[in-house]
Design a protein around this motif. Structure first.
Motif, PDB file in Angstrom:
ATOM      1  N   MET A 205       0.821  -1.216   0.000  1.00 55.03           N
ATOM      2  CA  MET A 205       0.000   0.000   0.000  1.00 55.03           C
ATOM      3  C   MET A 205       0.857   1.269   0.000  1.00 55.03           C
ATOM      4  SD  MET A 205      -1.456  -0.149   3.952  1.00 55.03           S
ATOM      5  CE  MET A 205      -2.307   1.413   4.099  1.00 55.03           C
ATOM      6  N   TYR A 206       2.154   1.126   0.285  1.00 57.47           N
ATOM      7  CA  TYR A 206       3.051   2.284   0.301  1.00 57.47           C
ATOM      8  C   TYR A 206       3.676   2.566  -1.066  1.00 57.47           C
ATOM      9  CZ  TYR A 206       2.629   1.507   5.299  1.00 57.47           C
ATOM     10  OH  TYR A 206       2.120   1.326   6.550  1.00 57.47           O
ATOM     11  N   GLY A 207       3.419   1.700  -2.042  1.00 56.42           N
ATOM     12  CA  GLY A 207       4.090   1.802  -3.330  1.00 56.42           C
ATOM     13  C   GLY A 207       3.452   2.814  -4.282  1.00 56.42           C
ATOM     14  N   MET A 208       3.923   2.789  -5.516  1.00 55.64           N
ATOM     15  CA  MET A 208       3.396   3.690  -6.543  1.00 55.64           C
ATOM     16  C   MET A 208       2.050   3.154  -7.034  1.00 55.64           C
ATOM     17  SD  MET A 208       5.664   5.982  -6.616  1.00 55.64           S
ATOM     18  CE  MET A 208       5.207   6.937  -8.068  1.00 55.64           C
TER      19      MET A 208
ATOM     20  N   TYR B  40      11.520  -4.043  -0.108  1.00 55.41           N
ATOM     21  CA  TYR B  40      11.247  -2.771  -0.800  1.00 55.41           C
ATOM     22  C   TYR B  40      12.428  -2.360  -1.670  1.00 55.41           C
ATOM     23  CZ  TYR B  40       7.194  -1.991   2.233  1.00 55.41           C
ATOM     24  OH  TYR B  40       5.989  -2.100   2.853  1.00 55.41           O
TER      25      TYR B  40
ATOM     26  N   ASN C 147       7.671  -1.268  -6.538  1.00 48.35           N
ATOM     27  CA  ASN C 147       6.771  -1.335  -5.383  1.00 48.35           C
ATOM     28  C   ASN C 147       5.459  -0.701  -5.824  1.00 48.35           C
ATOM     29  OD1 ASN C 147       8.388  -2.378  -2.956  1.00 48.35           O
ATOM     30  ND2 ASN C 147       9.763  -0.838  -3.834  1.00 48.35           N
TER      31      ASN C 147
ATOM     32  N   VAL D  52      -2.110  -1.144  -4.828  1.00 47.09           N
ATOM     33  CA  VAL D  52      -3.482  -1.284  -5.317  1.00 47.09           C
ATOM     34  C   VAL D  52      -4.345  -0.512  -4.322  1.00 47.09           C
ATOM     35  CG1 VAL D  52      -5.347  -2.874  -5.878  1.00 47.09           C
ATOM     36  CG2 VAL D  52      -2.973  -3.513  -6.351  1.00 47.09           C
ATOM     37  N   THR D  53      -4.443   0.776  -4.518  1.00 45.98           N
ATOM     38  CA  THR D  53      -4.914   1.787  -3.567  1.00 45.98           C
ATOM     39  C   THR D  53      -3.870   1.977  -2.469  1.00 45.98           C
ATOM     40  OG1 THR D  53      -6.101   0.639  -1.776  1.00 45.98           O
ATOM     41  CG2 THR D  53      -7.295   0.949  -3.854  1.00 45.98           C
ATOM     42  N   SER D  54      -3.890   3.154  -1.852  1.00 44.94           N
ATOM     43  CA  SER D  54      -3.036   3.397  -0.680  1.00 44.94           C
ATOM     44  C   SER D  54      -3.830   3.202   0.603  1.00 44.94           C
ATOM     45  CB  SER D  54      -2.473   4.825  -0.733  1.00 44.94           C
ATOM     46  OG  SER D  54      -1.661   4.972  -1.887  1.00 44.94           O
TER      47      SER D  54
END
Lengths: 177, 177
Positions: free
Chosen positions: A89-92, A121, A127, A130-132
């Protein structure tokens, strides 16, 4: 239809209490949506039996690989030219990366549990979020498999099988062979 | 971005042994992917606390509705003009139905567990399959929510929240307000 991509899945960062239902979902989603295998570090042997039963009933040759340390799985994937895609959730945001991901032919998709080491990471080529928002690694995996394959995975044939469903608007139709 | 559709989720056919981890995933996926609420017949109260915490930390007003009999939920949905979309591996392939589903503005998506009464198949306006392979109701729900909203749900804002993630290519960045 044949799926040309080679997609493998790796689960890292399991809980202390083994969460076998979540793992079963991850295995079956990987299989149904076009991955060829999943790496699980530590798991009840029951899951292997479940997968054998699903393959023999519904077709295909999906398999789970147990006991490989995740660092080794990632290292070997990179050595053989596989792109490492870590879902977090922290990714792009997926919409920003999806075109690039669709261009990849060989992938290792890394699915985190609650505790993912920072090394994952850094080692990942991507990274991706799929939504934050917090939700479910099962759902994130499903949407990424679906998007990477442009929906083609939904039309895939599993070859010879004991049972086959005939799609129905109102009931259950199953062919036995 | 505003999501214009009104989507609710109903879970039917739970196991005897309550499977609260699966229910938690279903709740969080419904919330993260644009549904406004989920109906659960019988569930640990813990899930309500989890959802309250997620809303207060990450925003939005998603809610779970407990204790409504599923027949009543379906009947009332139909009475108010909601399309009832039942997800089942026995249904019609999603790719064949997706255009039609995208045209609907108000939906009740019914997610089955292992035991779904035949009445659900007959009462549903659509029985839709996300592959005809066994996998996960969590994954099926995710892909259907994603497809019905054309991916727009991934770009949704959850409004005011205590924490907010700043997407990152390699690490974790969280804003606290």
């Amino acid at each position: 239809m044949s799926l040309t991509k080679s997609i493998r899945v790796l689960r890292v960062g399991q809980r202390y209490v083994r969460d076998d239902r979540t793992l079963t979902h991850l295995c079956l989603v990987s299989r149904a949506l076009g991955a060829e295998s999943i790496y699980l570090e530590d798991v009840e042997k029951d899951i292997l039996r479940t997968l054998d039963e699903v393959n023999s009933t519904w077709g295909g040759s999906f398999r789970a690989v147990l006991g490989e340390p995740w660092k080794k799985v990632i290292r070997e994937a990179k050595a053989e030219g596989r792109a490492v895609v870590h879902l977090t959730m922290y990714g792009m945001p997926l919409p920003e990366k999806v075109e690039e991901l669709r261009g990849l032919e060989r992938l290792l998709i890394v699915v985190g549990g609650p505790k993912v080491p920072g090394k994952v990471y850094h080692d990942a080529d991507y990274n991706v979020a799929v939504t934050s928002q917090p939700h479910s690694e099962i759902a994130a995996l499903a949407i990424v498999l679906h998007e990477i394959q442009g929906g083609e995975e939904l039309k895939r044939s599993f070859g010879k099988s004991r049972l086959r469903i005939l799609p129905s608007a109102t009931g259950k139709r199953v062919l036995e062979s």
